[in-house]
Scaffold this motif. Structure first.
Motif, PDB file in Angstrom:
ATOM      1  N   GLU A  33       0.781  -1.428  -0.305  1.00 20.55           N
ATOM      2  CA  GLU A  33       0.205  -0.200  -0.420  1.00 20.55           C
ATOM      3  C   GLU A  33       0.779   1.096  -0.025  1.00 20.55           C
ATOM      4  N   GLU A  34       2.086   1.048   0.849  1.00 24.67           N
ATOM      5  CA  GLU A  34       3.052   2.216   0.770  1.00 24.67           C
ATOM      6  C   GLU A  34       3.941   2.450  -0.665  1.00 24.67           C
ATOM      7  N   LEU A  35       3.699   0.872  -1.195  1.00 23.26           N
ATOM      8  CA  LEU A  35       4.533   1.169  -2.301  1.00 23.26           C
ATOM      9  C   LEU A  35       3.446   1.725  -3.087  1.00 23.26           C
ATOM     10  N   ILE A  36       2.740   1.953  -3.741  1.00 19.38           N
ATOM     11  CA  ILE A  36       1.480   2.679  -5.025  1.00 19.38           C
ATOM     12  C   ILE A  36       1.245   3.529  -4.536  1.00 19.38           C
ATOM     13  N   ALA A  37       1.110   4.294  -2.879  1.00 20.63           N
ATOM     14  CA  ALA A  37       0.826   5.810  -2.503  1.00 20.63           C
ATOM     15  C   ALA A  37       2.201   6.819  -3.487  1.00 20.63           C
ATOM     16  N   LYS A  38       2.889   6.169  -3.482  1.00 20.77           N
ATOM     17  CA  LYS A  38       4.381   6.438  -3.476  1.00 20.77           C
ATOM     18  C   LYS A  38       4.406   6.259  -4.912  1.00 20.77           C
ATOM     19  N   PHE A  39       4.267   5.254  -5.365  1.00 17.18           N
ATOM     20  CA  PHE A  39       4.395   5.781  -6.953  1.00 17.18           C
ATOM     21  C   PHE A  39       2.906   6.331  -7.928  1.00 17.18           C
ATOM     22  N   GLU A  40       2.028   6.495  -6.965  1.00 12.30           N
ATOM     23  CA  GLU A  40       0.828   7.740  -6.921  1.00 12.30           C
ATOM     24  C   GLU A  40       1.475   9.198  -7.566  1.00 12.30           C
ATOM     25  N   VAL A  41       2.122   8.895  -6.201  1.00 10.07           N
ATOM     26  CA  VAL A  41       2.836  10.564  -6.068  1.00 10.07           C
ATOM     27  C   VAL A  41       3.902  10.784  -7.413  1.00 10.07           C
ATOM     28  N   GLN A  42       4.604   9.272  -7.493  1.00  8.84           N
ATOM     29  CA  GLN A  42       5.551   9.609  -8.889  1.00  8.84           C
ATOM     30  C   GLN A  42       4.331  10.081 -10.381  1.00  8.84           C
ATOM     31  N   LEU A  43       3.031   9.484 -10.136  1.00 11.34           N
ATOM     32  CA  LEU A  43       2.604   9.611 -11.397  1.00 11.34           C
ATOM     33  C   LEU A  43       2.450  11.415 -11.696  1.00 11.34           C
ATOM     34  N   GLU A  44       1.952  11.632 -10.356  1.00  7.42           N
ATOM     35  CA  GLU A  44       1.327  13.389 -10.671  1.00  7.42           C
ATOM     36  C   GLU A  44       2.259  14.320 -11.010  1.00  7.42           C
ATOM     37  N   MET A  45       4.147  13.884 -10.964  1.00  4.57           N
ATOM     38  CA  MET A  45       5.404  14.484 -11.478  1.00  4.57           C
ATOM     39  C   MET A  45       5.348  14.627 -12.759  1.00  4.57           C
ATOM     40  N   GLU A  46       6.206  15.720 -13.464  1.00  2.25           N
ATOM     41  CA  GLU A  46       6.772  15.468 -14.298  1.00  2.25           C
ATOM     42  C   GLU A  46       7.844  14.465 -15.060  1.00  2.25           C
ATOM     43  N   PRO A  47       7.598  14.047 -15.953  1.00  2.00           N
ATOM     44  CA  PRO A  47       9.367  12.917 -16.794  1.00  2.00           C
ATOM     45  C   PRO A  47      10.508  13.558 -15.624  1.00  2.00           C
ATOM     46  N   ALA A  48      10.739  14.161 -15.704  1.00  2.00           N
ATOM     47  CA  ALA A  48      12.017  14.604 -15.977  1.00  2.00           C
ATOM     48  C   ALA A  48      12.247  15.503 -14.157  1.00  2.00           C
ATOM     49  N   THR A  49      10.864  14.804 -13.042  1.00  2.00           N
ATOM     50  CA  THR A  49      11.327  14.947 -11.732  1.00  2.00           C
ATOM     51  C   THR A  49      10.347  13.568 -11.393  1.00  2.00           C
ATOM     52  N   GLN A  50      11.031  13.008 -12.078  1.00  2.00           N
ATOM     53  CA  GLN A  50      10.734  11.632 -11.209  1.00  2.00           C
ATOM     54  C   GLN A  50      11.986  11.299 -11.070  1.00  2.00           C
ATOM     55  N   THR A  51      12.168   9.544 -10.034  1.00  2.00           N
ATOM     56  CA  THR A  51      13.039   9.207  -9.601  1.00  2.00           C
ATOM     57  C   THR A  51      13.080   7.798 -10.329  1.00  2.00           C
ATOM     58  N   PRO A  52      13.603   7.088 -10.402  1.00  2.00           N
ATOM     59  CA  PRO A  52      14.630   6.047 -11.051  1.00  2.00           C
ATOM     60  C   PRO A  52      14.387   5.898 -10.091  1.00  2.00           C
ATOM     61  N   SER A  53      14.427   5.645  -8.649  1.00  2.00           N
ATOM     62  CA  SER A  53      14.082   4.493  -7.343  1.00  2.00           C
ATOM     63  C   SER A  53      12.737   3.585  -7.458  1.00  2.00           C
ATOM     64  N   ILE A  54      12.037   4.584  -7.642  1.00  2.00           N
ATOM     65  CA  ILE A  54      11.272   3.282  -7.693  1.00  2.00           C
ATOM     66  C   ILE A  54      10.764   2.589  -8.511  1.00  2.00           C
ATOM     67  N   ALA A  55      11.706   2.569  -9.768  1.00  2.00           N
ATOM     68  CA  ALA A  55      11.375   1.503 -10.655  1.00  2.00           C
ATOM     69  C   ALA A  55      12.192   0.283  -9.603  1.00  2.00           C
ATOM     70  N   ASP A  56      13.458   0.770  -8.571  1.00  2.00           N
ATOM     71  CA  ASP A  56      13.592  -0.319  -8.302  1.00  2.00           C
ATOM     72  C   ASP A  56      13.020  -1.023  -6.853  1.00  2.00           C
ATOM     73  N   ASP A  57      11.783   0.346  -5.782  1.00  2.00           N
ATOM     74  CA  ASP A  57      11.274  -0.448  -5.358  1.00  2.00           C
ATOM     75  C   ASP A  57       9.959  -1.042  -5.494  1.00  2.00           C
ATOM     76  N   VAL A  58       9.615  -1.141  -6.703  1.00  2.00           N
ATOM     77  CA  VAL A  58       8.668  -2.377  -7.647  1.00  2.00           C
ATOM     78  C   VAL A  58       8.818  -3.649  -7.852  1.00  2.00           C
ATOM     79  N   ASN A  59      10.204  -2.809  -8.436  1.00  2.00           N
ATOM     80  CA  ASN A  59      11.445  -4.814  -8.608  1.00  2.00           C
ATOM     81  C   ASN A  59      11.226  -5.849  -7.405  1.00  2.00           C
ATOM     82  N   ARG A  60      12.065  -5.013  -5.855  1.00  3.15           N
ATOM     83  CA  ARG A  60      11.484  -5.583  -4.898  1.00  3.15           C
ATOM     84  C   ARG A  60      10.827  -6.061  -4.970  1.00  3.15           C
ATOM     85  N   ALA A  61       9.528  -5.216  -4.414  1.00  4.49           N
ATOM     86  CA  ALA A  61       8.466  -5.167  -3.914  1.00  4.49           C
ATOM     87  C   ALA A  61       7.847  -6.957  -5.035  1.00  4.49           C
TER      88      ALA A  61
END
Length: 88
Positions: A33-61
């Motif tokens: 649930e925390e990962l999805i919430a973090k992920f949705e925050v990233q969706l709201e951001m412009e691509p240039a400001t998004q962090t690649p770590s979200i993909a790492d977090d999803v991979n760990r999940a």
């Protein structure tokens, strides 16, 4: 379908899968649930400001759900692929 819409749809699918698996341990449920919430925050951001770590977090999940919940892991893999397609 634009990638951002596809990502939101996949996040919604993960939430639905969580509802369909009440047997998930509380710590796994909370982490996802925390990962999805973090992920949705990233969706709201412009691509240039998004962090690649979200993909790492999803991979760990994905690793945490592969054996016991392959459906959830599959949806998370789709999220990782879509993130890669948009350069995150």
């Amino acid at each position: 379908m634009p990638d951002r819409e596809k990502l939101q749809q996949q996040a919604d699918i993960v939430r639905e899968q969580l509802e369909n698996h009440p047997e998930l341990p509380a710590e796994k449920r909370q982490a996802l649930e925390e990962l999805i919430a973090k992920f949705e925050v990233q969706l709201e951001m412009e691509p240039a400001t998004q962090t690649p770590s979200i993909a790492d977090d999803v991979n760990r999940a994905v690793e945490g759900f592969e054996l016991d919940h392959p459906g959830i892991a599959g949806t998370l893999r789709n999220i990782v692929l879509t993130l890669g397609n948009i350069g995150i």
